[in-house]
Design a protein around this motif. Structure first.
Motif, PDB file in Angstrom:
ATOM      1  N   ILE A   1     -15.972 -26.078  41.586  1.00 41.76           N
ATOM      2  CA  ILE A   1     -14.393 -26.118  41.811  1.00 41.76           C
ATOM      3  C   ILE A   1     -13.480 -25.691  40.716  1.00 41.76           C
ATOM      4  CG2 ILE A   1     -14.786 -27.212  44.192  1.00 41.76           C
ATOM      5  CD1 ILE A   1     -13.671 -29.680  42.586  1.00 41.76           C
ATOM      6  N   HIS A   2     -13.850 -25.312  39.569  1.00 43.26           N
ATOM      7  CA  HIS A   2     -12.984 -25.244  38.363  1.00 43.26           C
ATOM      8  C   HIS A   2     -13.656 -23.891  37.661  1.00 43.26           C
ATOM      9  CE1 HIS A   2     -10.084 -27.041  35.040  1.00 43.26           C
ATOM     10  NE2 HIS A   2     -10.596 -25.625  34.700  1.00 43.26           N
ATOM     11  N   ILE A   3     -13.146 -22.717  38.085  1.00 41.47           N
ATOM     12  CA  ILE A   3     -13.596 -21.287  37.228  1.00 41.47           C
ATOM     13  C   ILE A   3     -12.251 -20.662  36.670  1.00 41.47           C
ATOM     14  CG2 ILE A   3     -15.621 -21.551  38.484  1.00 41.47           C
ATOM     15  CD1 ILE A   3     -14.552 -18.534  39.343  1.00 41.47           C
ATOM     16  N   HIS A   4     -12.545 -19.703  35.807  1.00 44.99           N
ATOM     17  CA  HIS A   4     -11.500 -18.925  35.549  1.00 44.99           C
ATOM     18  C   HIS A   4     -12.023 -17.443  35.705  1.00 44.99           C
ATOM     19  CE1 HIS A   4      -8.683 -21.956  33.800  1.00 44.99           C
ATOM     20  NE2 HIS A   4      -9.835 -22.522  33.623  1.00 44.99           N
ATOM     21  N   ALA A   5     -11.672 -16.721  36.786  1.00 49.85           N
ATOM     22  CA  ALA A   5     -12.366 -15.422  37.208  1.00 49.85           C
ATOM     23  C   ALA A   5     -11.512 -14.333  36.562  1.00 49.85           C
ATOM     24  CB  ALA A   5     -12.588 -15.120  38.564  1.00 49.85           C
TER      25      ALA A   5
ATOM     26  N   ASP B   1     -10.954 -20.744  41.989  1.00 47.04           N
ATOM     27  CA  ASP B   1     -10.371 -19.933  40.632  1.00 47.04           C
ATOM     28  C   ASP B   1      -9.012 -20.658  40.284  1.00 47.04           C
ATOM     29  OD1 ASP B   1     -10.394 -18.184  38.915  1.00 47.04           O
ATOM     30  OD2 ASP B   1      -8.949 -16.866  40.016  1.00 47.04           O
ATOM     31  N   MET B   2      -8.861 -20.979  38.901  1.00 55.74           N
ATOM     32  CA  MET B   2      -7.654 -21.377  38.426  1.00 55.74           C
ATOM     33  C   MET B   2      -6.508 -20.409  38.619  1.00 55.74           C
ATOM     34  SD  MET B   2      -7.743 -24.743  37.945  1.00 55.74           S
ATOM     35  CE  MET B   2      -8.862 -26.016  38.333  1.00 55.74           C
ATOM     36  N   PRO B   3      -5.037 -21.000  38.525  1.00 55.55           N
ATOM     37  CA  PRO B   3      -4.016 -20.226  38.483  1.00 55.55           C
ATOM     38  C   PRO B   3      -3.485 -19.472  37.095  1.00 55.55           C
ATOM     39  CG  PRO B   3      -3.171 -22.295  38.878  1.00 55.55           C
ATOM     40  CD  PRO B   3      -4.801 -22.236  38.392  1.00 55.55           C
TER      41      PRO B   3
ATOM     42  N   TYR C   1      -3.310 -27.316  44.368  1.00 58.96           N
ATOM     43  CA  TYR C   1      -2.469 -26.947  43.247  1.00 58.96           C
ATOM     44  C   TYR C   1      -3.283 -27.286  41.912  1.00 58.96           C
ATOM     45  CZ  TYR C   1       1.177 -25.809  46.660  1.00 58.96           C
ATOM     46  OH  TYR C   1       1.564 -25.108  47.515  1.00 58.96           O
ATOM     47  N   LYS C   2      -2.749 -26.695  40.649  1.00 55.17           N
ATOM     48  CA  LYS C   2      -3.315 -26.926  39.398  1.00 55.17           C
ATOM     49  C   LYS C   2      -1.860 -27.154  38.662  1.00 55.17           C
ATOM     50  CE  LYS C   2      -5.825 -27.520  35.708  1.00 55.17           C
ATOM     51  NZ  LYS C   2      -6.684 -26.420  35.194  1.00 55.17           N
ATOM     52  N   ALA C   3      -1.829 -28.381  37.938  1.00 52.25           N
ATOM     53  CA  ALA C   3      -0.686 -28.617  36.826  1.00 52.25           C
ATOM     54  C   ALA C   3      -1.233 -28.377  35.559  1.00 52.25           C
ATOM     55  CB  ALA C   3       0.128 -30.056  37.438  1.00 52.25           C
TER      56      ALA C   3
ATOM     57  N   CYS D   1      -8.868 -33.078  35.872  1.00 51.39           N
ATOM     58  CA  CYS D   1      -9.974 -31.927  35.387  1.00 51.39           C
ATOM     59  C   CYS D   1     -10.788 -32.143  34.243  1.00 51.39           C
ATOM     60  CB  CYS D   1      -9.177 -30.673  35.217  1.00 51.39           C
ATOM     61  SG  CYS D   1      -8.458 -30.050  36.645  1.00 51.39           S
ATOM     62  N   HIS D   2     -11.934 -31.528  33.858  1.00 51.18           N
ATOM     63  CA  HIS D   2     -12.986 -31.583  32.770  1.00 51.18           C
ATOM     64  C   HIS D   2     -12.661 -32.733  31.947  1.00 51.18           C
ATOM     65  CE1 HIS D   2      -8.925 -29.756  31.511  1.00 51.18           C
ATOM     66  NE2 HIS D   2      -9.486 -28.587  31.962  1.00 51.18           N
ATOM     67  N   TYR D   3     -13.063 -34.077  32.747  1.00 48.16           N
ATOM     68  CA  TYR D   3     -12.770 -35.178  31.931  1.00 48.16           C
ATOM     69  C   TYR D   3     -13.665 -35.508  30.792  1.00 48.16           C
ATOM     70  CZ  TYR D   3      -9.891 -39.297  31.481  1.00 48.16           C
ATOM     71  OH  TYR D   3      -9.258 -40.141  31.076  1.00 48.16           O
TER      72      TYR D   3
ATOM     73  N   THR E   1     -17.522 -26.637  36.059  1.00 49.65           N
ATOM     74  CA  THR E   1     -17.823 -26.197  34.857  1.00 49.65           C
ATOM     75  C   THR E   1     -16.540 -25.650  33.693  1.00 49.65           C
ATOM     76  OG1 THR E   1     -17.949 -23.733  35.390  1.00 49.65           O
ATOM     77  CG2 THR E   1     -19.878 -24.968  35.694  1.00 49.65           C
ATOM     78  N   ASP E   2     -15.464 -25.541  34.581  1.00 48.40           N
ATOM     79  CA  ASP E   2     -14.352 -24.930  33.579  1.00 48.40           C
ATOM     80  C   ASP E   2     -14.836 -23.566  33.192  1.00 48.40           C
ATOM     81  OD1 ASP E   2     -11.994 -24.424  32.416  1.00 48.40           O
ATOM     82  OD2 ASP E   2     -12.073 -25.794  30.896  1.00 48.40           O
ATOM     83  N   HIS E   3     -15.670 -22.743  33.749  1.00 47.20           N
ATOM     84  CA  HIS E   3     -15.979 -21.503  33.506  1.00 47.20           C
ATOM     85  C   HIS E   3     -15.003 -20.818  33.017  1.00 47.20           C
ATOM     86  CE1 HIS E   3     -18.431 -17.568  33.613  1.00 47.20           C
ATOM     87  NE2 HIS E   3     -17.228 -17.187  34.398  1.00 47.20           N
TER      88      HIS E   3
HETATM   89 ZN   LIG Z   1      -9.898 -24.503  33.294  1.00 47.72          ZN
END
Ligand SMILES: [Zn+2]
Length: 411
Positions: A55-59, A90-92, A139-141, A219-221, A293-295
Motif C-alpha cells: 500500500i505504499h509505492i511510487h509508480a 500509488d502515492m501522489p 490521502y497522503k500528506a 508511513c515507513h516508520y 515497501t515505499d517502492h
Molecule cells: Zn513514499
C-alpha cells in the motif's frame, strides 16, 4: 472461465491448515477440504496466502510523463506480480500531483487505459490549500520536503488544511520540516534527517489525527523511540496504523559503506541497528500493521547523483520468506501484515475485497515456496529503474505462483 481449485497449505490470519480454495468468476466461492479435484496443487514447502498488497509505492506515471523513465503503471505492475503482489496503492507526489478532482481523474484515466492485472488504489495528495475530492479516496500528506513538490513549509499551514479533511483516511510522511531545515548542513544524509525529525512529526501527526478526527496512517516508520507513542494512541482507541518497509528492517547505518552509500539513501533514512530491531519487533507485535515497501524507483544514473529511494516490488515475496524463515514470523502474522491489513486499507475504495481466504473475497493468491531460495540479480528485475538494493543477496524462499482472479500468471 471454468471454476479453479487450488490446493495446499492455506495461510490466513486465524489459522494455517491444509485445504482447497475454489475460485469462480474471479471470486473465492468456497474454502475447505474436499471441494473437488484440484487444478493446482502446491506441496508442503509452500504457503498459500490471500493475494498480497503493497500500500505504499511510487509508480511515477502521470499526465506529464516526466518520470516515466523511472517507472510506469505497467512496469510497476510487472514488478509487483514478479514479487507476488496483486494490488498496490500509488502515492501522489507526481509532477502533476492528483490533488483535486480533475488532476485525480486525469491520472486515473492513464491507469484505466493501461488495463493491468494488478489493482491500483491511487492516493489523493494533500498540499497547501487543498480540499477533499468529491469521491472517496485515501490521502497522503507530506509534512516536509522529500521527493517532489507536494509539501508544507510550516505545520500551522498543514493543521489549517487538515481541518477540512475530517473523517478521511490520511497517511503521513513524518519528517518535521523545521527540524529538517535545522540539520540541512550536517555531514551525511542520515544526520541531515535525524531521529528527532520523525519523532517530532509523529507527535504532530498523532495530534492532528485526534484533533481533526482522521483515520491516520504513519508511513515507513523507522524510529524505535516513536513506537511507544503509536502503542499509546492505539491503546486509547484512535484509528491509527503504521507501515514498516523492508529496508528499515533489513539494513541499518552499520551497513553503510562509501561504495553503497548512494544506494542506501532514502527518506526517512536508514537508522541504527537498535531501531532496525525495534521495527522488526513492531511488525511482529502489532504496533506496525503493514509491510509496505515505499517502492521508490530512480535510475542508476539518478542514484549515483544522490536521489533518495529504493525499488522493492520485485522482491516483496522473497523478502517475506526472509521474515518467515530467518526471522521466525508466523504465517498468520505474515497473512496480517501482507494480505489482510493491506486489504482492509484499500477495500473501501475498490469494487473487490482483498486480503482474506474467505468466500466473497477476490480470487487472487500469493504462493510462497519456503524451500526454493532466490538470488536477486539485476537481469531478472521487472522494475524499469533496473536495480535492486538486494542484488547479490539470496533469500531463503521465492514466489511459487501468483493467481489473479483465478488465473495463474507467470512470475
Ligand atoms: Zn513514499
Amino acid at each position: 472461465m471454468k471454476p479453479v481449485i487450488v490446493e495446499g497449505i492455506l495461510a490466513d490470519v486465524d489459522c494455517v491448515r491444509p485445504g482447497q480454495v475454489l475460485i469462480e468468476r474471479g471470486v473465492i466461492q468456497a474454502v475447505g477440504p474436499n471441494l473437488g479435484r484440484a487444478d493446482h496443487v502446491f506441496d508442503e514447502h509452500c504457503l498459500i496466502f490471500a493475494g498480497m498488497g503493497d500500500i505504499h509505492i511510487h509508480a511515477r506515471e502521470d499526465v506529464t510523463q516526466k518520470e516515466t523513465h523511472k517507472e510506469t503503471f505497467s512496469t510497476a505492475a510487472a514488478a509487483a506480480l514478479h514479487g507476488g503482489v496483486v494490488h498496490v496503492a500509488d502515492m501522489p507526489n507526481n509532477p502533476a500531483a492528483p490533488i483535486d478532482d480533475a488532476s485525480y481523474a486525469a491520472k486515473e484515466t492513464l491507469l484505466v487505459r493501461a488495463h493491468l492485472p494488478v489493482t491500483f488504489t491511487l492516493y489523493g495528495g494533500i498540499g497547501p490549500g487543498t480540499r477533499p475530492l468529491m469521491r472517496n479516496v485515501p490521502y497522503k500528506a507530506y509534512m516536509g520536503p522529500s521527493v517532489g513538490e507536494l509539501f508544507f513549509s510550516t505545520l500551522e499551514e498543514l493543521d489549517r488544511t487538515l481541518a477540512h479533511y475530517q473523517g478521511q483516511a490520511v497517511s503521513f510522511h513524518c519528517e518535521d520540516p523545521i527540524l529538517l531545515e535545522k540539520h540541512k548542513n550536517a555531514a551525511t544524509h542520515e544526520l541531515r534527517r535525524p531521529h528527532e525529525c520523525e519523532l517530532s512529526a509523529t507527535r504532530f501527526a498523532l495530534a492532528m489525527i485526534e484533533k481533526h478526527r482522521l483515520t491516520g496512517k504513519l508511513c515507513h516508520y523507522s524510529v524505535g523511540e516513536g513506537l511507544p507513542l503509536i502503542r499509546a494512541v492505539k491503546a486509547k482507541g484512535l484509528p491509527v496504523t503504521a507501515e514498516v518497509t523492508p529496508h528499515h528492517v533489513f539494513f541499518d547505518t552499520a551497513q553503510i559503506t562509501p561504495a553503497n552509500r548512494p544506494w542506501m539513501q532514502m527518506n526517512p533514512p536508514l537508522r541504527s541497528p537498535n531501531d532496525r530491531q525495534a521495527m522488526l519487533h513492531a511488525l511482529r507485535d502489532g504496533t506496525a500493521d503493514y509491510l509496505a515497501t515505499d517502492h521508490a524507483p530512480h535510475t542508476i544514473a539518478e542514484k549515483e547523483k544522490g536521489v533518495s529511494g529504493q525499488p522493492h516490488l520485485d522482491t516483496y515475496g522473497p523478502f517475506v520468506t526472509w521474515l518467515l524463515v530467518d526471522q521466525g514470523f508466523t504465517p498468520e502474522r505474515i497473512a496480517a501484515i501482507c494480505s489482510a491489513n493491506p486489504g482492509e486499507f484499500v477495500n473501501p475504495y475498490q469494487k473487490e475485497k482483498f486480503g482474506r481466504l474467505l468466500p466473497g473475497f477476490v480470487g487472487s493468491l500469493t504462493i510462497l515456496d519456503l524451500k526454493r531460495p532466490m538470488s536477486v540479480r539485476r537481469e531478472g528485475l521487472k522494475t524499469k529503474c533496473g536495480w535492486s538494493p538486494f542484488e547479490g543477496i539470496t533469500f531463503p524462499g521465492s514466489v511459487a505462483a501468483v493467481f489473479v482472479r483465478g488465473e495463474r500468471l507467470n512470475t
